[in-house]
Scaffold this active site. Structure first.
Site, PDB file in Angstrom:
ATOM      1  N   ILE A 176       0.837  -1.209   0.000  1.00 58.20           N
ATOM      2  CA  ILE A 176       0.000   0.000   0.000  1.00 58.20           C
ATOM      3  C   ILE A 176       0.873   1.261   0.000  1.00 58.20           C
ATOM      4  O   ILE A 176       0.612   2.203  -0.755  1.00 58.20           O
ATOM      5  CB  ILE A 176      -0.974  -0.009   1.205  1.00 58.20           C
ATOM      6  N   CYS A 271      -3.532   5.594   7.425  1.00 59.27           N
ATOM      7  CA  CYS A 271      -4.489   4.578   6.953  1.00 59.27           C
ATOM      8  C   CYS A 271      -3.957   3.196   7.307  1.00 59.27           C
ATOM      9  O   CYS A 271      -4.274   2.222   6.624  1.00 59.27           O
ATOM     10  CB  CYS A 271      -4.662   4.666   5.433  1.00 59.27           C
ATOM     11  N   ARG A 273      -2.954   1.455  11.106  1.00 62.76           N
ATOM     12  CA  ARG A 273      -3.732   1.087  12.275  1.00 62.76           C
ATOM     13  C   ARG A 273      -3.598   2.215  13.296  1.00 62.76           C
ATOM     14  O   ARG A 273      -2.519   2.803  13.435  1.00 62.76           O
ATOM     15  CB  ARG A 273      -3.211  -0.222  12.894  1.00 62.76           C
ATOM     16  N   GLU A 302     -10.650   2.342  18.363  1.00 65.11           N
ATOM     17  CA  GLU A 302     -11.852   2.302  17.507  1.00 65.11           C
ATOM     18  C   GLU A 302     -12.965   1.567  18.219  1.00 65.11           C
ATOM     19  O   GLU A 302     -12.687   0.560  18.874  1.00 65.11           O
ATOM     20  CB  GLU A 302     -11.516   1.609  16.177  1.00 65.11           C
ATOM     21  N   HIS A 320     -12.565   4.363   9.163  1.00 64.82           N
ATOM     22  CA  HIS A 320     -11.889   3.138   8.702  1.00 64.82           C
ATOM     23  C   HIS A 320     -12.512   2.611   7.395  1.00 64.82           C
ATOM     24  O   HIS A 320     -13.006   1.491   7.334  1.00 64.82           O
ATOM     25  CB  HIS A 320     -11.957   2.051   9.801  1.00 64.82           C
ATOM     26  N   ILE A 321     -12.484   3.491   6.378  1.00 70.58           N
ATOM     27  CA  ILE A 321     -13.120   3.141   5.099  1.00 70.58           C
ATOM     28  C   ILE A 321     -12.103   3.006   3.963  1.00 70.58           C
ATOM     29  O   ILE A 321     -12.480   2.983   2.797  1.00 70.58           O
ATOM     30  CB  ILE A 321     -14.170   4.216   4.688  1.00 70.58           C
ATOM     31  N   ALA A 322     -10.824   2.894   4.311  1.00 68.76           N
ATOM     32  CA  ALA A 322      -9.804   2.948   3.244  1.00 68.76           C
ATOM     33  C   ALA A 322      -9.989   1.860   2.182  1.00 68.76           C
ATOM     34  O   ALA A 322      -9.731   2.097   1.006  1.00 68.76           O
ATOM     35  CB  ALA A 322      -8.405   2.894   3.836  1.00 68.76           C
TER      36      ALA A 322
HETATM   37  N1  NAI Z   1      -7.275   1.535   6.885  1.00 65.23           N
HETATM   38  C1  NAI Z   1      -7.598   0.439   6.225  1.00 65.23           C
HETATM   39  O1  NAI Z   1      -8.750   0.191   5.901  1.00 65.23           O
HETATM   40  C2  NAI Z   1      -6.534  -0.499   5.838  1.00 65.23           C
HETATM   41  C3  NAI Z   1      -5.395  -0.633   6.608  1.00 65.23           C
HETATM   42  N2  NAI Z   1      -4.424  -1.500   6.235  1.00 65.23           N
HETATM   43  C4  NAI Z   1      -3.208  -1.591   7.074  1.00 65.23           C
HETATM   44  O2  NAI Z   1      -2.069  -1.393   6.232  1.00 65.23           O
HETATM   45  C5  NAI Z   1      -1.069  -2.318   6.607  1.00 65.23           C
HETATM   46  C6  NAI Z   1      -0.113  -2.520   5.452  1.00 65.23           C
HETATM   47  O3  NAI Z   1      -0.689  -3.302   4.433  1.00 65.23           O
HETATM   48  P1  NAI Z   1       0.189  -3.794   3.173  1.00 65.23           P
HETATM   49  O4  NAI Z   1       0.856  -2.639   2.534  1.00 65.23           O
HETATM   50  O5  NAI Z   1      -0.661  -4.672   2.349  1.00 65.23           O
HETATM   51  O6  NAI Z   1       1.288  -4.656   3.936  1.00 65.23           O
HETATM   52  P2  NAI Z   1       2.793  -4.915   3.535  1.00 65.23           P
HETATM   53  O7  NAI Z   1       3.242  -6.041   4.401  1.00 65.23           O
HETATM   54  O8  NAI Z   1       2.933  -5.034   2.060  1.00 65.23           O
HETATM   55  O9  NAI Z   1       3.543  -3.555   3.970  1.00 65.23           O
HETATM   56  C7  NAI Z   1       3.894  -3.256   5.286  1.00 65.23           C
HETATM   57  C8  NAI Z   1       5.291  -2.657   5.256  1.00 65.23           C
HETATM   58  O10 NAI Z   1       5.621  -2.168   6.564  1.00 65.23           O
HETATM   59  C9  NAI Z   1       6.989  -2.411   6.768  1.00 65.23           C
HETATM   60  N3  NAI Z   1       7.329  -2.359   8.181  1.00 65.23           N
HETATM   61  C10 NAI Z   1       7.104  -3.295   9.135  1.00 65.23           C
HETATM   62  N4  NAI Z   1       7.580  -2.872  10.312  1.00 65.23           N
HETATM   63  C11 NAI Z   1       8.103  -1.634  10.096  1.00 65.23           C
HETATM   64  C12 NAI Z   1       8.755  -0.685  10.919  1.00 65.23           C
HETATM   65  N5  NAI Z   1       8.983  -0.929  12.225  1.00 65.23           N
HETATM   66  N6  NAI Z   1       9.155   0.473  10.372  1.00 65.23           N
HETATM   67  C13 NAI Z   1       8.947   0.726   9.050  1.00 65.23           C
HETATM   68  N7  NAI Z   1       8.358  -0.144   8.216  1.00 65.23           N
HETATM   69  C14 NAI Z   1       7.941  -1.316   8.744  1.00 65.23           C
HETATM   70  C15 NAI Z   1       7.215  -3.791   6.143  1.00 65.23           C
HETATM   71  O11 NAI Z   1       8.591  -4.041   5.903  1.00 65.23           O
HETATM   72  C16 NAI Z   1       6.373  -3.688   4.881  1.00 65.23           C
HETATM   73  O12 NAI Z   1       7.127  -3.224   3.775  1.00 65.23           O
HETATM   74  C17 NAI Z   1      -1.866  -3.552   7.039  1.00 65.23           C
HETATM   75  O13 NAI Z   1      -1.111  -4.377   7.904  1.00 65.23           O
HETATM   76  C18 NAI Z   1      -3.075  -2.957   7.718  1.00 65.23           C
HETATM   77  O14 NAI Z   1      -2.845  -2.821   9.107  1.00 65.23           O
HETATM   78  C19 NAI Z   1      -4.535  -2.248   5.121  1.00 65.23           C
HETATM   79  C20 NAI Z   1      -5.637  -2.167   4.320  1.00 65.23           C
HETATM   80  C21 NAI Z   1      -6.735  -1.287   4.620  1.00 65.23           C
HETATM   81  O1  3PY Z   2      -7.606  -4.925   5.450  1.00 68.97           O
HETATM   82  C1  3PY Z   2      -7.372  -4.252   6.465  1.00 68.97           C
HETATM   83  O2  3PY Z   2      -6.366  -4.438   7.173  1.00 68.97           O
HETATM   84  C2  3PY Z   2      -8.311  -3.208   6.864  1.00 68.97           C
HETATM   85  O3  3PY Z   2      -8.040  -2.431   7.730  1.00 68.97           O
HETATM   86  C3  3PY Z   2      -9.626  -3.116   6.196  1.00 68.97           C
HETATM   87  O4  3PY Z   2      -9.545  -3.279   4.868  1.00 68.97           O
END
Ligand code: NAI
Ligand code: 3PY
Length: 354
Positions: A176, A271, A273, A302, A320-322
């Site tokens: 992301i 966006c 946590r 939340e 939390h609608i991303a």
């Molecule tokens: N607000 C929402 O609705 C949504 C929130 N999310 C959140 O976004 C997060 C990321 O999702 P993705 O990009 O798919 O995961 P991803 O695993 O591809 O990316 C996470 C990145 O964070 C890095 N990382 C881990 N620990 C770190 C640290 N201490 N310092 C700096 N970087 C660090 C990792 O190396 C990785 O590159 C999810 O775990 C979720 O919590 C995801 C989708 C929707």
């Molecule tokens: O997928 C996630 O981690 C969310 O926060 C909602 O899409």
């Protein structure tokens, strides 16, 4: 003992019992489960966040797999209940799985799935939207219009920040974070500084190639830099977007000290946590620095906001609608169903031969 929860049943004579703790968008995920001989039970209880007791009641005496939500606490108690009911698979309908204790799942022989990828662009688009909305004060300006306060154009009215040529900082340049970076670079020709534990090679190659393309067209090229520390990003970026996972290393990554490192007119977007940001410290920082703006999709407790946040004009808050686009949410539901099914197919080799 929790009261029985209300459910909707599909394919009542299916051999395998799969429970979804919430109705999910679309019907593809239901059809996939039915095609594989599952009885699908969907909880229709009018209660947004189910308790552990509610979910134990849903699992019941026999259950092969569960699709659950990020609001639920999937720990020792639920995985032991699922395992006792014969369950072998659990999927979160989310990519983030900080609500899931994976070692407890391992202990009880339950495979765990999540829904990465299908939500990458949708989530990045919301982060980009919050960045622009905060930079150009769109929500404040909208409220002003609706309040009937607009009485004519003024040189100082809702002056915000120009993004072009400024620096975008990404903390956590995974799926992301990288997609968001590309949107801000391609869309607004921003320079990139990022911090991640790993090198974002594809992103770096993209920015290099895009910079060369701009230069060849007589435009100012964009640049990138991988920062050696998060502080470098905080010091240098004009817009900072947070995209790491939530774990012990990222809890309160943004706190009183790190906020003080940022530029007074910086924009912070979250966006990822809620607990990645110390929200009490953030409210105080917003109060002390009226030109500092935030766009928040997630919150520390939340569905609640820390006291004072909702009064801050320099904060944009959305619930939390991303990942909330129709295509993505249907895709997440489909992936979650497939996660549960893959485990069934793997553990039932005779089924594959049938
Ligand atoms: N607000 C929402 O609705 C949504 C929130 N999310 C959140 O976004 C997060 C990321 O999702 P993705 O990009 O798919 O995961 P991803 O695993 O591809 O990316 C996470 C990145 O964070 C890095 N990382 C881990 N620990 C770190 C640290 N201490 N310092 C700096 N970087 C660090 C990792 O190396 C990785 O590159 C999810 O775990 C979720 O919590 C995801 C989708 C929707
Ligand atoms: O997928 C996630 O981690 C969310 O926060 C909602 O899409």
């Amino acid at each position: 003992m929790a009261k029985p929860v209300s459910i909707e049943v599909w394919n009542p004579n299916g051999k395998y019992r799969v429970v979804s703790t919430k109705p999910m968008p679309g019907t593809r995920w239901i059809n996939l489960l039915i095609e594989q001989d599952c009885r699908v039970e969907i909880c229709t209880q009018k209660k947004t966040i189910l308790s552990v007791e509610d979910i134990i009641a849903l699992i019941g005496e026999r259950c092969d797999g569960v699709i659950g939500q990020l609001t639920e606490d999937w720990g020792e108690t639920l995985f032991s209940a699922l395992s006792r009911a014969g369950g072998k698979a659990f999927s979160n309908m989310a990519v983030g799985y900080n609500n899931v204790d994976v070692s407890a799942a391992n202990k009880y022989g339950v495979a765990v799935g999540n829904t990465p990828g299908v939500l990458t662009e949708t989530t990045a688009e919301l982060a980009a939207s919050l960045s622009v909305a905060a930079a150009r004060r769109i929500v404040e300006a909208d409220e002003f219009m609706r309040a009937g306060l607009y009485d004519g154009w003024l040189p100082h009215l809702f002056v915000g920040n120009l993004l072009k040529g400024q620096t975008v900082g990404v903390i956590g340049a995974g799926r992301i974070g990288s997609a968001y970076a590309r949107m801000m670079i391609e869309g607004f020709k921003m320079n990139l500084i990022y911090y991640d534990l790993y090198q974002a090679t594809r992103l770096e190659k993209f920015v290099t190639a895009y910079g060369e393309f701009l230069k060849a067209n007589g435009e100012q090229p964009v640049t990138w830099r991988r920062a050696a520390s998060m502080d470098e990003v905080l010091r240098e970026a004009d817009v900072i977007s947070l995209h790491p996972i939530l774990d012990k290393t990222t809890f309160h990554l943004i706190n009183k000290e790190s906020l003080a490192t940022m530029k007074k007119e910086a924009i912070l977007v979250n966006c990822s946590r809620g607990p990645v940001v110390d929200e009490v410290a953030l409210v105080e920082h917003l109060r002390q620095n009226p030109m500092f703006r935030v766009g928040l999709d997630v919150f520390e407790d939340e569905p609640y906001m820390k006291p004072g946040l909702s009064d801050m004009k320099n904060a944009i808050v959305v619930p939390h609608i991303a990942s909330a686009s129709k295509w993505t949410r249907e895709g997440m539901a489909t992936l979650a169903a497939l996660n549960v099914l893959v485990r069934k197919l793997v553990t039932q080799p005779h089924y594959l031969l049938a």
